[in-house]
Design a protein around this motif. Structure first.
Motif, PDB file in Angstrom:
ATOM      1  N   ALA A  17      17.506 -20.944  -6.808  1.00 15.88           N
ATOM      2  CA  ALA A  17      17.125 -20.057  -5.708  1.00 15.88           C
ATOM      3  C   ALA A  17      15.919 -20.630  -4.973  1.00 15.88           C
ATOM      4  CB  ALA A  17      16.797 -18.666  -6.241  1.00 15.88           C
ATOM      5  N   PRO A  18      15.992 -20.786  -3.646  1.00 20.11           N
ATOM      6  CA  PRO A  18      14.826 -21.275  -2.902  1.00 20.11           C
ATOM      7  C   PRO A  18      13.690 -20.251  -2.945  1.00 20.11           C
ATOM      8  CG  PRO A  18      16.845 -21.354  -1.579  1.00 20.11           C
ATOM      9  CD  PRO A  18      17.141 -20.515  -2.773  1.00 20.11           C
ATOM     10  N   VAL A  19      12.517 -20.679  -3.351  1.00 16.49           N
ATOM     11  CA  VAL A  19      11.368 -19.778  -3.443  1.00 16.49           C
ATOM     12  C   VAL A  19      10.535 -19.900  -2.166  1.00 16.49           C
ATOM     13  CG1 VAL A  19       9.276 -19.215  -4.746  1.00 16.49           C
ATOM     14  CG2 VAL A  19      11.344 -19.945  -5.954  1.00 16.49           C
ATOM     15  N   PRO A  20      10.146 -18.784  -1.556  1.00 20.20           N
ATOM     16  CA  PRO A  20       9.316 -18.860  -0.346  1.00 20.20           C
ATOM     17  C   PRO A  20       8.057 -19.701  -0.565  1.00 20.20           C
ATOM     18  CG  PRO A  20      10.101 -16.620  -0.690  1.00 20.20           C
ATOM     19  CD  PRO A  20      10.487 -17.390  -1.923  1.00 20.20           C
ATOM     20  N   ALA A  21       7.599 -20.311   0.518  1.00 19.22           N
ATOM     21  CA  ALA A  21       6.471 -21.254   0.444  1.00 19.22           C
ATOM     22  C   ALA A  21       5.131 -20.522   0.500  1.00 19.22           C
ATOM     23  CB  ALA A  21       6.576 -22.277   1.560  1.00 19.22           C
ATOM     24  N   TYR A  22       4.942 -19.565  -0.410  1.00 21.22           N
ATOM     25  CA  TYR A  22       3.679 -18.835  -0.464  1.00 21.22           C
ATOM     26  C   TYR A  22       2.521 -19.800  -0.693  1.00 21.22           C
ATOM     27  CZ  TYR A  22       6.822 -14.866  -1.502  1.00 21.22           C
ATOM     28  OH  TYR A  22       7.816 -13.915  -1.478  1.00 21.22           O
ATOM     29  N   GLY A  23       1.458 -19.622   0.091  1.00 18.74           N
ATOM     30  CA  GLY A  23       0.254 -20.426  -0.103  1.00 18.74           C
ATOM     31  C   GLY A  23       0.195 -21.689   0.713  1.00 18.74           C
ATOM     32  N   PHE A 337       8.211 -13.027  -5.583  1.00 19.79           N
ATOM     33  CA  PHE A 337       7.331 -12.085  -4.893  1.00 19.79           C
ATOM     34  C   PHE A 337       5.926 -12.643  -4.673  1.00 19.79           C
ATOM     35  CE2 PHE A 337      10.567  -9.632  -7.132  1.00 19.79           C
ATOM     36  CZ  PHE A 337      11.077  -8.863  -6.105  1.00 19.79           C
ATOM     37  N   GLY A 338       5.737 -13.922  -4.990  1.00 18.56           N
ATOM     38  CA  GLY A 338       4.433 -14.539  -4.845  1.00 18.56           C
ATOM     39  C   GLY A 338       3.962 -15.112  -6.159  1.00 18.56           C
ATOM     40  N   PRO A 339       2.819 -15.782  -6.148  1.00 14.92           N
ATOM     41  CA  PRO A 339       2.323 -16.412  -7.377  1.00 14.92           C
ATOM     42  C   PRO A 339       1.923 -15.423  -8.455  1.00 14.92           C
ATOM     43  CG  PRO A 339       0.730 -16.628  -5.597  1.00 14.92           C
ATOM     44  CD  PRO A 339       1.969 -16.092  -4.980  1.00 14.92           C
ATOM     45  N   ALA A 340       1.661 -14.170  -8.076  1.00 13.57           N
ATOM     46  CA  ALA A 340       1.290 -13.140  -9.045  1.00 13.57           C
ATOM     47  C   ALA A 340       1.731 -11.789  -8.507  1.00 13.57           C
ATOM     48  CB  ALA A 340      -0.222 -13.148  -9.306  1.00 13.57           C
ATOM     49  N   VAL A 341       1.905 -10.836  -9.408  1.00  9.90           N
ATOM     50  CA  VAL A 341       2.279  -9.482  -9.031  1.00  9.90           C
ATOM     51  C   VAL A 341       1.234  -8.521  -9.583  1.00  9.90           C
ATOM     52  CG1 VAL A 341       3.973  -7.636  -9.374  1.00  9.90           C
ATOM     53  CG2 VAL A 341       4.756  -9.956  -8.891  1.00  9.90           C
ATOM     54  N   ASP A 342       0.631  -7.732  -8.685  1.00  9.13           N
ATOM     55  CA  ASP A 342      -0.375  -6.758  -9.117  1.00  9.13           C
ATOM     56  C   ASP A 342       0.246  -5.726 -10.053  1.00  9.13           C
ATOM     57  OD1 ASP A 342      -2.073  -8.074  -7.414  1.00  9.13           O
ATOM     58  OD2 ASP A 342      -2.538  -6.332  -6.157  1.00  9.13           O
ATOM     59  N   GLU A 343      -0.585  -5.199 -10.944  1.00 11.14           N
ATOM     60  CA  GLU A 343      -0.098  -4.221 -11.909  1.00 11.14           C
ATOM     61  C   GLU A 343       0.509  -3.006 -11.216  1.00 11.14           C
ATOM     62  OE1 GLU A 343      -1.798  -1.535 -15.660  1.00 11.14           O
ATOM     63  OE2 GLU A 343      -3.064  -3.056 -14.704  1.00 11.14           O
ATOM     64  N   ARG A 344      -0.091  -2.553 -10.115  1.00  6.73           N
ATOM     65  CA  ARG A 344       0.421  -1.374  -9.432  1.00  6.73           C
ATOM     66  C   ARG A 344       1.772  -1.628  -8.776  1.00  6.73           C
ATOM     67  NH1 ARG A 344      -1.434  -3.744  -4.987  1.00  6.73           N
ATOM     68  NH2 ARG A 344      -0.614  -2.929  -3.020  1.00  6.73           N
ATOM     69  N   VAL A 345       2.104  -2.898  -8.554  1.00  5.69           N
ATOM     70  CA  VAL A 345       3.340  -3.281  -7.872  1.00  5.69           C
ATOM     71  C   VAL A 345       4.470  -3.547  -8.866  1.00  5.69           C
ATOM     72  CG1 VAL A 345       4.352  -4.947  -6.244  1.00  5.69           C
ATOM     73  CG2 VAL A 345       1.953  -4.278  -6.016  1.00  5.69           C
ATOM     74  N   TYR A 346       4.140  -3.906 -10.081  1.00  7.33           N
ATOM     75  CA  TYR A 346       5.128  -4.363 -11.058  1.00  7.33           C
ATOM     76  C   TYR A 346       6.263  -3.361 -11.223  1.00  7.33           C
ATOM     77  CZ  TYR A 346       6.971  -6.081 -15.517  1.00  7.33           C
ATOM     78  OH  TYR A 346       7.789  -6.538 -16.531  1.00  7.33           O
ATOM     79  N   GLY A 347       5.952  -2.077 -11.369  1.00  8.20           N
ATOM     80  CA  GLY A 347       6.967  -1.060 -11.588  1.00  8.20           C
ATOM     81  C   GLY A 347       7.785  -0.724 -10.361  1.00  8.20           C
ATOM     82  N   ARG A 348       7.373  -1.192  -9.197  1.00  2.00           N
ATOM     83  CA  ARG A 348       8.159  -0.976  -7.975  1.00  2.00           C
ATOM     84  C   ARG A 348       9.348  -1.936  -7.914  1.00  2.00           C
ATOM     85  NH1 ARG A 348       3.019  -0.640  -3.706  1.00  2.00           N
ATOM     86  NH2 ARG A 348       1.840   0.915  -4.909  1.00  2.00           N
ATOM     87  N   ILE A 349       9.246  -3.052  -8.593  1.00  2.00           N
ATOM     88  CA  ILE A 349      10.311  -4.050  -8.617  1.00  2.00           C
ATOM     89  C   ILE A 349      11.412  -3.571  -9.555  1.00  2.00           C
ATOM     90  CG2 ILE A 349      10.843  -6.439  -9.261  1.00  2.00           C
ATOM     91  CD1 ILE A 349       7.905  -7.104  -8.522  1.00  2.00           C
TER      92      ILE A 349
END
Length: 395
Positions: A17-23, A337-349
């Motif tokens: 899967a192509p990963v977006p070029a974050y950063g 979703f990026g290099p890291a996922v915030d704790e508040r965001v994790y459960g939204r996925i």
């Protein structure tokens, strides 16, 4: 002659899967790069190909991906002529982010953050606080905007640093929660017609020694959803927006850079059973699923407690040759979703995340009748959806 042995379907490997070029080259990197070049502290010039300018304008055309511009030189002669200028003269696109959908992309543009940080990781996602699906484009049901997306926008940071900032868009968007969390800061100037937006954007650009202006047009996306990108209606909108872009470019004040980009591309999906898999009519896909989120080409699947493993196995078996099917942790680890996922965001996925590889969608005819009837779709990681232009005009 020996009969060929039956072979079980082989799921797509997630590392294909192509990963977006974050950063380095995504939508989330655009405004931080421009504002850093204007002297705004705390931001990084992450797209190294871009040269700083005192006055920067971003014109975002909803739904107009890189491949659509390349394929339509006759309908978009001005935009097509700018393809060699993309990404600082490299002639290359940048990427949207995952999923490649409007709410996610606009939040990435405005905050300068990937979805795993800003927290709008899809069209609809589960709110872990309530257990309900949250439509992040329409902000239904209501959730406190600042709690949902707590980071400042790049416009707010630039405005505080003395850069003259403005957003020029439809008056309908001025007070929406999405604008509040993604695009607020400085002045909002509501203008109904595309021509008025272009003229106003040029005027606001000239109003400061350092200025950062954003303007937006939505109907290319609207016609694509309704009629498809192979329709006369869509081509008519492309011709119109090509004229808007040229109108703005011809009015740039001195020391300005105009960047024309998009939030995602689009693909037409045929209306047949092979191309449109109806979740609401498929007992296998529904088994163990509490909520279906996302959109047709980028699904968040929320399992009933204890059924996550079974749902992943079934979705991978049924869809794995046409979709990249990942567990939440696999999608996070892969950097979707990026290099890291915030704790508040994790459960939204979703417990399971399914991103289309083929020309296929997962519709929901009962629960999503409007979305299921669309011709043009987007959301996934494929180049036609992910790659967006970064066309440049300087004065």
């Amino acid at each position: 002659m020996a009969q060929a042995a039956w072979q079980d379907p082989v799921p797509l490997a997630l590392d294909t899967a192509p990963v977006p070029a974050y950063g380095s080259g995504s939508l989330a990197d655009l405004l931080p790069t421009l504002a850093a070049g204007q002297g705004v502290d705390g931001l990084t010039a992450a797209i190294p190909e871009l040269t700083p300018a005192d006055r920067n304008c971003v014109f975002l055309i909803d739904g107009l991906g890189w491949e659509q511009i390349k394929a339509h030189p006759d309908e978009a002669p001005f935009l097509h002529s700018l393809l060699p200028t993309s990404r600082g003269g490299t002639g290359r696109p940048i990427t949207a982010g995952f999923p490649s959908t409007t709410a996610t992309s606009l939040a990435s543009v405005g905050t300068g953050l990937p979805p795993g940080a800003h927290g709008l990781p899809g069209y609809t996602v589960r709110n872990p606080e309530t257990g309900e699906l949250m439509n992040q484009l329409r902000w239904r049901p209501w959730s406190e905007p600042k709690a949902w997306q707590p980071y400042p926008t790049v416009f707010q940071l630039a405005d505080a640093a003395g850069v003259r900032t403005a957003q020029v868009s439809s008056p309908d968007f001025e007070h929406t929660p999405l604008t509040k969390v993604a695009l607020s800061g400085g002045s909002f100037l509501g203008r109904l017609s595309g021509e008025d937006r272009m003229d106003t954007a040029a005027q606001r650009l000239a109003a400061g020694d350092r200025s950062l202006v954003y303007t937006y047009y939505s109907e290319v996306d609207g016609k694509g959803h309704r009629f498809g990108v192979d329709s006369d209606a869509w081509r008519g909108q492309l011709m119109y927006v090509d004229g808007l872009a040229q109108r703005l470019a011809e009015q740039l004040p001195p020391r300005s850079a105009l960047y024309i980009t998009a939030d995602h591309g689009m693909i037409d999906i045929p209306f047949n059973e092979q191309s449109r898999i109806d979740f609401d009519e498929d007992w296998e896909l529904r088994a163990g699923v509490a909520l279906l989120g996302g959109e047709g080409r980028a699904r968040h699947v929320y399992a009933v407690p204890g059924a996550q493993g079974d749902v992943l196995a079934v979705w991978r078996e049924v869809l794995g040759e046409q979709f990249w099917v990942a567990s939440r942790d696999e999608a996070v680890a892969a950097g979707w979703f990026g290099p890291a996922v915030d704790e508040r965001v994790y459960g939204r996925i979703g417990d399971v995340v399914a991103a289309a590889h083929d020309d296929v969608v997962i519709t929901a005819s009962v629960n999503e009748p409007h979305e299921s009837a669309m011709v043009g779709m987007h959301g996934s990681l494929t180049p036609v959806e992910q790659l967006v232009p970064l066309l440049e005009v300087r004065s």
